[in-house]
Motif scaffolding. Structure first.
Motif, PDB file in Angstrom:
ATOM      1  N   PRO A 258       0.969  -1.134   0.088  1.00 44.53           N
ATOM      2  CA  PRO A 258       0.085   0.084   0.042  1.00 44.53           C
ATOM      3  C   PRO A 258       0.839   1.347  -0.140  1.00 44.53           C
ATOM      4  N   ASN A 259       0.733   2.082  -0.808  1.00 46.66           N
ATOM      5  CA  ASN A 259       1.416   3.268  -1.192  1.00 46.66           C
ATOM      6  C   ASN A 259       0.861   4.620  -0.484  1.00 46.66           C
ATOM      7  N   TRP A 260       0.711   4.560   0.779  1.00 46.92           N
ATOM      8  CA  TRP A 260       0.202   5.703   1.416  1.00 46.92           C
ATOM      9  C   TRP A 260       0.958   6.910   1.359  1.00 46.92           C
ATOM     10  N   LEU A 289      -4.038   7.287  -0.537  1.00 43.68           N
ATOM     11  CA  LEU A 289      -3.557   6.012  -0.862  1.00 43.68           C
ATOM     12  C   LEU A 289      -3.210   5.966  -2.331  1.00 43.68           C
TER      13      LEU A 289
END
Length: 349
Positions: A258-260, A289
């Protein structure tokens, strides 16, 4: 070759499928050239052959198409164009108005959704302000539409893989799952899109690869021999036209990181930024996100992954076909039934 014990497939399954599903996707179509020549013509033409009277031909089976990315997506457009161009089906479309590709199996409650007619040549189409699951559930409910119950629901073609744990987030997979819950056979289709490699024409090639499987599914649903306890999740490799063949796979534990990202008030217009700054001074923090369809996969056991897992087959250039059950406790029986059906499809003259 992966052993039956290692990949936990039912006895006899692997030996049966290694030879059958190793055949190139395009070769299956060529072996059945007469049956699918209308599909091939549809894929190469920008014109459809279906008139208004054809759309209401009750002798034709109904195919319902939905997706996760919205009604204006290229994957859906190319798929519907080919289905309509074949002249074999009444094609209905009920798809989200906007991108719902990571909405999972969510539904809209305590809120009224809007449904608007949409212009798609040769098809009866509507766009819905809800999720993919809303679209399928509503289309099959009879609440608004008087059309006949579809023989098959196709969800796709999605931009980005839906392998492994991505299935839990995926709107396109949820669409097929909802159809199965409602008692309608279904397929979900995704293209393993990569930013630096993929191009829009890959969707057209992905349609060409999957049409034979769609045609076989519809044919065998009418015969009553299509697997009833699962739907099929179909993953198309990044370069569809050079795929290595179809491969029956299992759902993996694969996922992407997950690319928060922390969001600064400076990213908003001046008036909104002032409001956000005031809110942040009160302790409010902002994050977003990323929805990058080509985000890198992560897994601790990447190098030792089973060749029969969905992401591994896809990464190796195969079209990964994964039976997905609503009842995990009978997964072995479902895999066997799916194996028998897919084997018969690809061995047919």
């Amino acid at each position: 070759m992966t052993t039956t014990k290692k990949n936990m497939l039912p006895s006899g399954l692997v030996n049966n499928l290694q030879e059958v599903l190793s055949r190139k996707g395009g070769n299956f179509k060529n072996d059945k050239r007469d049956e699918h020549k209308k599909f091939e013509a549809a894929g190469d033409s920008t014109e459809t052959s279906t008139s208004a009277s054809d759309e209401n031909d009750s002798s034709k089976p109904v195919v319902l198409v939905t997706n996760g990315e919205g009604i204006d997506s290229l994957g859906l457009a190319y798929l519907v164009q080919a289905l309509v161009g074949s002249g074999l089906y009444n094609v209905h479309v009920c798809a989200p108005q906007s991108d719902k590709s990571v909405s999972g199996h969510s539904v809209t409650v305590r809120e009224t959704i809007t449904v608007t007619p949409s212009e798609i040549e040769g098809a009866t189409a509507y766009e819905v302000s809800g999720t993919t699951v809303d679209c399928v559930s509503l289309a099959l409910s009879g609440a608004l539409f008087s059309w006949s119950k579809p023989l098959l629901v196709i969800s796709g073609i999605n931009r980005g893989s839906s392998c492994g744990h991505h299935m839990f987030y995926s709107g396109v997979v949820a669409g097929a799952r909802e159809a199965l819950i409602c008692g309608v056979p279904s397929l979900s289709i995704s293209l393993n899109w990569k930013k630096e490699e993929s191009q829009d024409s890959d969707f057209k090639n992905a349609v060409t690869v999957t049409l034979p499987l769609v045609a076989a599914a519809i044919r065998d649903i009418e015969k009553g021999v299509f697997p009833k306890s699962c739907f099929l999740n179909i993953e198309i490799p990044t370069s569809p036209s050079t795929n290595k063949g179809f491969k029956l796979t299992m759902q993996s534990m694969w996922r992407s990181a997950p690319n928060w990202l922390a969001v600064s008030a400076n990213r908003h217009p001046s008036s909104a930024a002032h409001f956000m700054s005031n809110q942040q001074s009160l302790g409010l923090q902002l994050a977003q996100l990323s929805r990058d369809a080509s985000a890198a996969f992560i897994n601790k056991e990447e190098e030792n992954a089973d060749e029969d897992l969905d992401f591994k087959a896809l990464d190796n250039g195969f079209v990964a076909v994964t039976p997905i059950s609503l009842c995990p406790q009978i997964e072995s029986d479902i895999l066997t039934a799916a194996s028998d059906w897919i084997s018969g499809v690809f061995m047919a003259d």
